[in-house]
Write a protein that holds these residues in place. Structure first.
Motif, PDB file in Angstrom:
ATOM      1  N   ASP A   1       0.845  -1.196   0.000  1.00  0.00           N
ATOM      2  CA  ASP A   1       0.000   0.000   0.000  1.00  0.00           C
ATOM      3  C   ASP A   1       0.882   1.249   0.000  1.00  0.00           C
ATOM      4  O   ASP A   1       1.333   1.697   1.054  1.00  0.00           O
ATOM      5  N   PRO A   2       1.136   1.799  -1.166  1.00  0.00           N
ATOM      6  CA  PRO A   2       2.062   2.928  -1.262  1.00  0.00           C
ATOM      7  C   PRO A   2       1.632   4.118  -0.400  1.00  0.00           C
ATOM      8  O   PRO A   2       2.469   4.759   0.228  1.00  0.00           O
ATOM      9  N   ASP A   3       0.337   4.375  -0.360  1.00  0.00           N
ATOM     10  CA  ASP A   3      -0.112   5.539   0.398  1.00  0.00           C
ATOM     11  C   ASP A   3       0.158   5.362   1.885  1.00  0.00           C
ATOM     12  O   ASP A   3       0.683   6.261   2.551  1.00  0.00           O
ATOM     13  N   ALA A   4      -0.203   4.171   2.384  1.00  0.00           N
ATOM     14  CA  ALA A   4       0.023   3.894   3.801  1.00  0.00           C
ATOM     15  C   ALA A   4       1.513   3.947   4.110  1.00  0.00           C
ATOM     16  O   ALA A   4       1.929   4.511   5.129  1.00  0.00           O
ATOM     17  N   ALA A   5       2.329   3.386   3.194  1.00  0.00           N
ATOM     18  CA  ALA A   5       3.772   3.391   3.409  1.00  0.00           C
ATOM     19  C   ALA A   5       4.279   4.815   3.506  1.00  0.00           C
ATOM     20  O   ALA A   5       5.091   5.154   4.375  1.00  0.00           O
ATOM     21  N   ALA A   6       3.785   5.681   2.619  1.00  0.00           N
ATOM     22  CA  ALA A   6       4.210   7.079   2.631  1.00  0.00           C
ATOM     23  C   ALA A   6       3.828   7.724   3.949  1.00  0.00           C
ATOM     24  O   ALA A   6       4.591   8.499   4.539  1.00  0.00           O
ATOM     25  N   GLN A   7       2.632   7.390   4.427  1.00  0.00           N
ATOM     26  CA  GLN A   7       2.183   7.981   5.684  1.00  0.00           C
ATOM     27  C   GLN A   7       3.024   7.511   6.870  1.00  0.00           C
ATOM     28  O   GLN A   7       3.130   8.197   7.878  1.00  0.00           O
TER      29      GLN A   7
ATOM     30  N   GLY B   1       6.091   7.282   6.761  1.00  0.00           N
ATOM     31  CA  GLY B   1       7.384   7.933   6.661  1.00  0.00           C
ATOM     32  C   GLY B   1       8.383   7.222   5.770  1.00  0.00           C
ATOM     33  O   GLY B   1       9.574   7.528   5.801  1.00  0.00           O
ATOM     34  N   ILE B   2       7.903   6.276   4.996  1.00  0.00           N
ATOM     35  CA  ILE B   2       8.816   5.597   4.077  1.00  0.00           C
ATOM     36  C   ILE B   2       8.985   6.450   2.830  1.00  0.00           C
ATOM     37  O   ILE B   2       7.995   6.944   2.270  1.00  0.00           O
ATOM     38  N   GLY B   3      10.208   6.649   2.390  1.00  0.00           N
ATOM     39  CA  GLY B   3      10.436   7.380   1.156  1.00  0.00           C
ATOM     40  C   GLY B   3      10.078   6.488  -0.017  1.00  0.00           C
ATOM     41  O   GLY B   3      10.908   5.756  -0.533  1.00  0.00           O
ATOM     42  N   VAL B   4       8.797   6.541  -0.427  1.00  0.00           N
ATOM     43  CA  VAL B   4       8.298   5.614  -1.438  1.00  0.00           C
ATOM     44  C   VAL B   4       9.107   5.721  -2.729  1.00  0.00           C
ATOM     45  O   VAL B   4       9.425   4.729  -3.369  1.00  0.00           O
ATOM     46  N   GLY B   5       9.464   6.960  -3.060  1.00  0.00           N
ATOM     47  CA  GLY B   5      10.219   7.164  -4.303  1.00  0.00           C
ATOM     48  C   GLY B   5      11.543   6.427  -4.268  1.00  0.00           C
ATOM     49  O   GLY B   5      11.916   5.748  -5.221  1.00  0.00           O
ATOM     50  N   ARG B   6      12.250   6.529  -3.138  1.00  0.00           N
ATOM     51  CA  ARG B   6      13.549   5.876  -3.047  1.00  0.00           C
ATOM     52  C   ARG B   6      13.404   4.355  -3.078  1.00  0.00           C
ATOM     53  O   ARG B   6      14.195   3.647  -3.682  1.00  0.00           O
ATOM     54  N   VAL B   7      12.370   3.882  -2.404  1.00  0.00           N
ATOM     55  CA  VAL B   7      12.125   2.436  -2.383  1.00  0.00           C
ATOM     56  C   VAL B   7      11.870   1.920  -3.796  1.00  0.00           C
ATOM     57  O   VAL B   7      12.387   0.892  -4.214  1.00  0.00           O
ATOM     58  N   GLN B   8      11.075   2.705  -4.529  1.00  0.00           N
ATOM     59  CA  GLN B   8      10.760   2.316  -5.903  1.00  0.00           C
ATOM     60  C   GLN B   8      12.041   2.267  -6.743  1.00  0.00           C
ATOM     61  O   GLN B   8      12.254   1.338  -7.512  1.00  0.00           O
ATOM     62  N   SER B   9      12.894   3.271  -6.555  1.00  0.00           N
ATOM     63  CA  SER B   9      14.154   3.282  -7.298  1.00  0.00           C
ATOM     64  C   SER B   9      15.010   2.078  -6.927  1.00  0.00           C
ATOM     65  O   SER B   9      15.659   1.471  -7.778  1.00  0.00           O
ATOM     66  N   LEU B  10      14.994   1.736  -5.658  1.00  0.00           N
ATOM     67  CA  LEU B  10      15.770   0.583  -5.196  1.00  0.00           C
ATOM     68  C   LEU B  10      15.268  -0.686  -5.902  1.00  0.00           C
ATOM     69  O   LEU B  10      16.060  -1.511  -6.378  1.00  0.00           O
ATOM     70  N   ALA B  11      13.950  -0.816  -5.964  1.00  0.00           N
ATOM     71  CA  ALA B  11      13.385  -1.986  -6.633  1.00  0.00           C
ATOM     72  C   ALA B  11      13.815  -2.017  -8.096  1.00  0.00           C
ATOM     73  O   ALA B  11      14.180  -3.071  -8.645  1.00  0.00           O
ATOM     74  N   PHE B  12      13.785  -0.861  -8.765  1.00  0.00           N
ATOM     75  CA  PHE B  12      14.211  -0.795 -10.163  1.00  0.00           C
ATOM     76  C   PHE B  12      15.680  -1.186 -10.289  1.00  0.00           C
ATOM     77  O   PHE B  12      16.075  -1.876 -11.233  1.00  0.00           O
ATOM     78  N   ALA B  13      16.497  -0.719  -9.317  1.00  0.00           N
ATOM     79  CA  ALA B  13      17.926  -1.021  -9.383  1.00  0.00           C
ATOM     80  C   ALA B  13      18.160  -2.525  -9.251  1.00  0.00           C
ATOM     81  O   ALA B  13      18.888  -3.130 -10.053  1.00  0.00           O
ATOM     82  N   ILE B  14      17.526  -3.138  -8.248  1.00  0.00           N
ATOM     83  CA  ILE B  14      17.726  -4.580  -8.042  1.00  0.00           C
ATOM     84  C   ILE B  14      17.237  -5.361  -9.256  1.00  0.00           C
ATOM     85  O   ILE B  14      17.937  -6.220  -9.796  1.00  0.00           O
ATOM     86  N   ALA B  15      16.027  -5.028  -9.704  1.00  0.00           N
ATOM     87  CA  ALA B  15      15.435  -5.767 -10.818  1.00  0.00           C
ATOM     88  C   ALA B  15      16.284  -5.639 -12.069  1.00  0.00           C
ATOM     89  O   ALA B  15      16.549  -6.625 -12.773  1.00  0.00           O
ATOM     90  N   SER B  16      16.751  -4.425 -12.368  1.00  0.00           N
ATOM     91  CA  SER B  16      17.517  -4.219 -13.590  1.00  0.00           C
ATOM     92  C   SER B  16      18.886  -4.874 -13.500  1.00  0.00           C
ATOM     93  O   SER B  16      19.387  -5.417 -14.483  1.00  0.00           O
ATOM     94  N   GLY B  17      19.478  -4.827 -12.293  1.00  0.00           N
ATOM     95  CA  GLY B  17      20.745  -5.521 -12.101  1.00  0.00           C
ATOM     96  C   GLY B  17      20.597  -7.007 -12.386  1.00  0.00           C
ATOM     97  O   GLY B  17      21.447  -7.624 -13.039  1.00  0.00           O
TER      98      GLY B  17
END
Lengths: 617, 385
Positions: free
Chosen positions: A171-177, A179-195
């Motif tokens: 739940d991205p909205d709940a995660a953001a609430q 205090g999780i930096g959703v944007g950074r997490v998403q980038s991390l997922a992209f980095a791992i997946a692309s690697g």
């Protein structure tokens, strides 16, 4: 038998590595990443460049490739996906298509388009098992897959970043609430997946021994099928899905021959979506969590086009364009019109009913083949043939798509994609009627009441008339009570069902109407090309229709016409820069999706922020 | 406020792009007619520069470049410089039709070369024939291609001739074969002729399967083909897929004779040791000792630092043939046609001296040669060891 099993397992292992990346990104960002195949190809070519051209040790190259592809993954997220977080999910999908095109063609331009030999850094056939030879490389790849999966699992389960990824996926909205930096997490997922994609590039390159910058398309699609079979969003599912697909392909091809590969791969996809839409390990999607509905319609308002605007535009197009443009310009114009006819009819499905179909090449192919076979082999006249083309496309597509309407969200899009490819695969294998890969030559020019439409200008005007009819029908339907009912389904399916609207029937009806006109559009293309074969109706064609639709505004028929003009006109204009043509096209596409995610002819509502209002239960 | 502002700017950008696209399209469409009075003569090339067949476009370009250097150094066509106008078709039948229309409308172009695949060329044939512009499909071996009309010509040896020769060579090594062929117009036609001549010559086809052009792993098919116990494996396709088949055949433990792949440096390179002893059809080999061919090979190597292959030669010969036709008949569209009809001594690296059969619009009486791969080089059979 045993050696086929081994071959299937080795290939399945490669699919698993790709599928994990696709499923991870889907889980976290709710985006089907169509650029994943291009990243895989980039990884394999970069690996070749480092090892074969620069003599780097293979393990060092592995590290560099994983790092480079991970960086590219982050770039994709930051530049293409994240700016579209508030846009309809399809906009992000199209952005990844554009990025995939750019990566693939830049790699081809920088490293050269050739197929080349991947250096044999590890023995590939030194171990004998039964009749086949395996290599150290296969064993290493298998160990790496297992290690990576275990590591990824532990990372997601126990580490702080892993928890953040899982929370964001849930739940991205709940995660953001929280205090999780959703944007950074998403980038991390992209980095791992692309690697992981880059890693797969090296090992698949080693296994296949040949690599090329264009090999990513098919690999990406197959990885995507594997991820769906396993259950989108589930990492163990992706691994199992990869092995299942590898084995089904190996035994199926052993049994039937390689000509049936598409049918096997995508047939399996369709069977899974019908029987177990959530895949092996994920739960079937609940209707409440549909990512598509609402977002489509909530954020934008169509620019009003009055009937006399359209009339003037048509008069100008019919009279002025043929008098200024030369034959070449007009022939591009005829293509624009044929695609406009198809895209306009799709607005009912995509915009009104809120259902995405990215396999429209299927109905287009059925229409084209019906009309071609009837006129060439059975001597039918143009008019009855083209009407039959529409009817056959509508009936066949509706029957094929009947099980779809139980599905929701992304799954409808994925299923239509599968059905589109299966349709074309059947056409290719049904040689007695369709001539299969030979194609059909000498499809006659359109003719009505004894008049033959031979010049481009005549065909242009004919198609303009057809487009006028299609526009009148579709706009008429949209404004009728039927249109209101269909729109209600798109706006809120649960509410529509509660109000007594037979949701499935209306979705099917909208799809049948779209298939009817797509069939006619396909027939017009066939008569205009005079030649068709199964390769004409490929995935890029389906994506082109989808792109036109999104660009114009999914619910806007006039927007669809404009979208066709832009997307078919731009590549022709870019012929001025031949080698960078497709790259530039990708850039234009990316920019347009970035700045007009709701479509050209759709304006943001003045009232409100455009963000759908959500109330937490 | 700022949000709305940026939105409307987005709209302006998008509309701007749309308008530019339309205006640009019309402008570039109208710009085609210029240059007919200048002292440069153009040939249009419709061929792949991007996409799956891009490497063939690259090989063509090398052949064309070498030919252009020589032609222009020797004074062009009756004093007019020769140049190419190349349109990227991706060898896609959907794109060759608008390209054909563009070329027909561009009066500075006196003949067209290409496209790479026969379907891509055949789709465009009606446009060239209606526009009375010679379409020179120099790699189109489909027997149907030149049936497109009086303006569709090809120097390519047709598939029936290729496969008749192929079965002849297979027969000398094998009684029973397994066959894989490309699932395309070309591959299926090749297999159809192969079957026909195999039957005539008494070769048994123990197993056969098509292979999809974008497949990477052929092992399941090759395992079944191996289990049929053939004396030889035959591949009917192109270079990259041929190399994969050759290598994977060795991976599944087949050690017998292999026929297939393509006479390109790339195939030799990709297949490596797995293809040693492979036998193919060819029109040309760089190891041919004749002075004419050695001089060509030397020039080619000096310019590109690599051995020439069949596709370099096809392109080089094609441009030279059209230039010779234009020198004879005049540097006009009619002139090229007249030349193709009347010149009796065209001279190619691949085909030797030839004239066109006016019925089929193909060279009469030319035959491919049998090449065997030894130590990384295709050599004419019987010439070495």
């Amino acid at each position: 038998m045993f050696d086929t099993l081994v071959a299937g397992l080795v290939h399945g292992n490669a699919y698993a590595l790709i599928a994990v990346g696709i499923t991870l990104i889907f889980g976290v960002s709710n985006v089907i990443n169509f650029a994943h195949g291009a990243i895989f190809a980039f990884g394999s070519v970069l690996g070749w460049w480092l090892i074969a051209q620069h003599g780097l040790a293979w393990w060092a190259a592995l590290v560099v490739v994983v790092a480079a592809t991970a960086l590219v993954g982050v770039a994709i997220d930051v530049l293409a996906v994240r700016p579209l977080r508030r846009a309809p999910a399809i906009a992000a999908l199209l952005a990844t298509v554009a990025v995939g095109l750019i990566i693939e063609n830049v790699v081809a331009l920088v490293f050269g388009p050739d197929t080349r030999t991947f250096p044999q850094v590890l023995p590939t056939n030194n171990i004998r098992v039964g009749g086949v030879r395996l290599g150290t490389s296969d064993v290493v790849m298998f160990v790496i897959t297992l290690t990576v999966m275990a590591g990824l699992w532990a990372f997601l389960r126990y580490s702080r970043h892993g928890l953040a990824i899982r929370a964001t996926a849930q739940d991205p909205d709940a995660a953001a609430q929280m205090g999780i930096g959703v944007g950074r997490v998403q980038s991390l997922a992209f980095a791992i997946a692309s690697g992981l994609g880059g890693l797969a590039g090296i090992f698949v390159g080693l296994y296949n021994s040949n690599i090329s910058p264009t090999s990513g398309g098919i690999v990406g699609m197959t990885g995507f099928v594997a991820a769906t079979i396993g259950g989108l969003g589930s990492i163990p599912g992706a691994v199992i899905g990869g092995f299942v697909l590898g084995l089904v392909e190996a035994f199926g091809i052993y049994w039937l021959g390689d000509g049936y590969r598409d049918l096997l791969t995508f047939g399996l996809l369709v069977i899974f979506l019908v029987l177990r839409p959530g895949g092996l390990l994920a739960r079937p999607p609940a209707i409440e969590s549909e990512p598509m509905t609402g977002t489509f319609l909530g954020a934008g308002r169509e620019l009003r086009v009055r009937w006399w605007h359209a009339l003037i535009a048509f008069a100008v197009a019919g009279v002025a364009i043929p008098s200024i443009a030369d034959d070449y310009g007009i022939s591009v114009g005829t293509q624009i019109l044929a695609y406009a006819i198809i895209a306009v009819s799709m607005t009912l499905v995509a915009g009104s009913a809120g259902q995405l179909a990215i396999g429209q090449a299927g109905p287009i192919a059925i229409g084209a083949y019906t009309s071609a076979v009837l006129t060439v082999s059975h001597g039918w006249a143009f008019l009855p043939a083209i009407l039959a083309a529409g009817l056959v496309a509508a009936v066949v597509s509706s029957v094929l798509a009947a099980p779809l309407w139980r599905l929701g969200g992304h799954y409808v899009a994925i299923a239509t994609l599968g059905i589109g490819i299966v349709t074309v695969a059947i056409i290719r294998n049904w040689q007695s009627v369709t001539r299969g890969s030979y194609g059909i030559f000498g499809i006659p020019a359109p003719s009505l009441f004894g008049h033959e439409f031979t010049t481009h200008t005549e065909i242009f005007r004919l198609e303009l008339v057809v487009l006028g009819i299609v526009l009148a029908v579709i706009v008429g339907v949209q404004r009728s009570r039927l249109g209101t009912a269909i729109r209600a389904i798109g706006a809120d399916e649960v509410a529509a069902r509660s109000a007594g609207v037979p949701v499935r029937d209306y979705k099917a009806l909208a799809f049948a109407l779209a298939a009817f006109f797509s069939g006619i559009g396909g027939a017009l293309l066939a008569h205009q090309y005079s030649y068709i074969d199964p390769t004409v109706f490929n995935l890029p064609m389906s994506l082109l229709v989808m792109t036109i639709l999104v660009l114009g505004g999914t619910a806007s028929p006039y927007g669809a016409v404009l979208g066709a003009a832009v997307l078919i006109g731009v590549p022709e204009v870019l012929r001025l820069a031949p080698s960078w043509r497709i790259v530039l096209y990708g850039l234009v596409l990316l920019l347009v999706v970035r700045f007009r995610p709701q479509g050209i002819l759709v304006r943001r509502e003045r009232v409100g922020t455009g963000k759908p209002i959500t109330v937490d239960a | 406020m700022s949000r709305n502002w940026s939105r409307s700017r987005g709209l302006r950008v998008a509309v701007g792009v749309a308008v530019l696209a339309l205006v640009g399209g019309l402008a570039s469409a109208c710009a085609g007619d210029s240059g007919s009075g200048s002292d440069t003569v153009y040939f249009g090339v419709s061929g792949p520069k991007t996409g799956g067949s891009a490497e063939y476009g690259r090989l063509w370009q090398q052949g064309f470049d070498l030919a252009l250097d020589e032609i222009n150094a020797a004074g062009g066509i009756n004093g007019k410089k020769v140049a190419l106008k190349w349109e990227d078709s991706q060898s896609d039948p959907k794109q060759t039709v608008p390209i054909a229309t563009k070329f027909v409308g561009d009066q500075s172009i006196i003949a067209e070369l290409g496209d790479f695949s026969s379907p891509a060329s055949i789709a465009a044939s009606p446009v060239y024939n209606r526009g009375k512009l010679v379409q020179y499909g120099f790699t189109n071996s489909s027997t149907d291609f030149t049936k497109g009309g009086d303006y569709s010509w090809s120097p390519s040896i047709t598939l029936d001739v290729f496969q008749e020769r192929n079965t002849e060579w297979v027969k000398s090594k094998a009684k029973k074969v397994s066959v894989v062929y490309l699932e395309s117009d070309w591959g299926k036609q090749a297999f159809q002729y192969f079957q026909q001549f195999a039957k005539e010559k008494g070769i048994e086809i123990a197993y056969s399967s098509p292979i999809l052009p974008d497949s990477q792993d052929f092992r399941p098919v090759l395992i079944k083909g191996r289990d049929a116990n053939p004396d030889a494996f035959v591949h009917l396709g192109y270079g990259p897929d041929g190399a994969l088949v050759a290598k994977q055949l060795r991976d599944v433990g087949f050690t017998g004779q292999f026929f297939g792949g393509q006479n390109t440096p790339q195939f030799i390179d990709l297949a490596g040791a797995a293809a040693e002893g492979d036998i193919v059809n060819g029109v040309f080999t760089p190891s041919d000792p004749s002075p004419k061919i050695q001089s060509f090979v030397t020039k080619f190597k000096a310019k590109f630092n690599t051995d020439p292959g069949d596709f370099n030669v096809y392109a080089y010969d094609a441009l030279n043939t059209l230039v010779k036709a234009a020198k004879y008949g005049g540097a006009t569209r009619e002139g090229v046609l007249k030349g193709l009809r009347e010149v009796k001594d065209f001279d190619g690296i691949g085909l030797g001296t030839f004239a066109f059969d006016q019925q089929t619009r193909r060279p009469s009486g030319v035959k491919p040669i049998e090449l065997i791969l030894q130590n990384g080089k295709f050599l004419p059979v019987g010439s070495a060891k």
